[in-house]
Design a protein around this motif. Structure first.
Motif, short mmCIF file in Angstrom:
data_model
loop_
_atom_site.label_atom_id
_atom_site.label_comp_id
_atom_site.label_asym_id
_atom_site.label_seq_id
_atom_site.Cartn_x
_atom_site.Cartn_y
_atom_site.Cartn_z
N SER A 1 -81.88 3.30 76.38
CA SER A 1 -80.18 2.32 76.89
C SER A 1 -79.44 3.15 77.71
O SER A 1 -78.17 3.72 76.64
N VAL A 2 -78.83 2.11 78.34
CA VAL A 2 -77.62 2.29 79.20
C VAL A 2 -76.42 1.46 78.79
O VAL A 2 -76.85 0.25 79.09
N HIS A 3 -75.21 1.72 78.24
CA HIS A 3 -74.23 0.61 77.57
C HIS A 3 -73.06 1.01 78.68
O HIS A 3 -72.77 1.77 79.20
N HIS A 4 -71.88 -0.14 79.25
CA HIS A 4 -71.20 -0.66 79.82
C HIS A 4 -70.31 -1.00 79.07
O HIS A 4 -70.59 -1.86 79.18
N THR A 5 -69.44 -1.29 79.16
CA THR A 5 -67.74 -1.75 77.90
C THR A 5 -67.08 -1.19 78.90
O THR A 5 -66.26 -0.03 79.49
N TRP A 6 -65.70 -2.36 78.57
CA TRP A 6 -64.67 -2.58 80.09
C TRP A 6 -64.27 -3.91 79.12
O TRP A 6 -64.76 -4.49 79.00
N SER A 7 -62.83 -3.69 79.51
CA SER A 7 -62.02 -4.60 78.80
C SER A 7 -60.96 -5.83 80.52
O SER A 7 -60.74 -5.37 81.17
N THR A 8 -60.77 -7.05 79.72
CA THR A 8 -60.06 -7.08 81.11
C THR A 8 -58.52 -6.80 80.85
O THR A 8 -57.74 -6.68 79.88
#
Length: 282
Positions: A199-206
């Motif tokens: 799987s490809v996983h993308h994380t980020w924050s505001t």
């Protein structure tokens, strides 16, 4: 790390601040249970990982001392070598300062907060909070550590799954209608490979948000998912009484998680299988 080690370390961080304060406050434990689910999972661990969160009110001192107690906590933590998560000079110089910090390298996150009791008189109530990193319960093995050492890698920019997950992240960003923060450690793109699939996983924050801004942003995200046909589930509140969202795409097996973080940012994680449909089909 196990539960007791996490609690011991969190209490150590609390006492690093409190033990040097003047006047000396009394610690009053408050908030939820010390152990709870890890909602915003951003390092590919299994679903049953846990976190410890400790809340303490600092009582037994005049309300006019609340500001000074928070500033003393900040100074004590800086002296220990801990780092800022964020710093707002306006917040720190006002009558009700707030500070967000973290430890290195074990990555415990802590906050010093001045709750307002009487705004006109500048009276408040100081609260300290420490949250541990995620850890596995006894007897569980990490999905990442059990995989091949090459299981985690940076995906190719032209990979269909990468384009798909970034497309979903972009639409979630548009739905939230708040700014994004610079990429933090542990965030960004990665590929996770288990025995069953990759799987490809993308994380980020505001950016940092007030509680009201967070509630409204999550409501906009939920409305977007529902209008786009995603299945949406609200999870128990992970921070400040704000439920997290988990959404599943109706056709892809893509999963999005959105949760309020301890620092005031909203954390977003999107995961999609490599063998899913092409980006043009989304």
């Amino acid at each position: 790390m196990n539960e007791q080690q996490a609690i011991d370390r969190a209490e150590e961080i609390i006492h690093q601040a409190v033990d040097v304060m003047s006047p000396k406050p009394t610690l009053e434990r408050t908030g939820p249970e010390a152990i709870g689910p890890c909602i915003a999972r951003d390092d590919h661990g299994p679903d049953d990982r846990l976190q410890v969160t400790l809340f303490y009110k600092l009582t037994g001192v005049p309300p006019s001392e609340a500001k000074n107690l928070v500033l003393q906590a900040r100074d004590a933590w800086l002296k220990q070598g801990h780092k800022y998560n964020s710093s707002d000079e306006k917040d720190m110089s006002g009558p009700f300062p707030w500070v967000s910090m973290r430890t290195e390298p074990d990555d415990f996150w802590m906050e010093g907060i001045t709750g307002v009791l009487d705004r006109a008189k500048g009276e408040g109530l100081a609260t300290l909070k420490v949250r541990s990193p995620c850890f596995l319960p006894p007897g569980k093995a990490s999905a990442a550590s059990a995989a091949d050492p090459a299981a985690l890698r940076t995906p190719q920019a032209d990979d269909p799954a990468t384009r798909r997950v970034l497309g979903h992240s972009s639409r979630i960003y548009d739905a939230l209608r708040v700014g994004s923060a610079p990429t933090q450690a542990g965030e960004g793109l990665s590929t996770v490979r288990s025995e069953a699939r990759a799987s490809v996983h993308h994380t980020w924050s505001t950016e940092l948000l007030s509680q009201g801004e967070t509630v409204r942003a999550l409501a906009r995200a939920q409305a977007y998912f529902q209008s786009a046909g995603w299945s949406v589930r609200r999870l128990p509140a992970a921070h400040e009484g704000i439920p997290a969202l988990v959404a599943g795409h109706p056709e892809e097996r893509t999963v999005a998680q959105i949760a309020a973080g301890a620092t005031g940012a909203v954390r977003v994680a999107v995961t999609t299988p490599v063998e899913g449909p092409s980006y043009a089909d989304v």
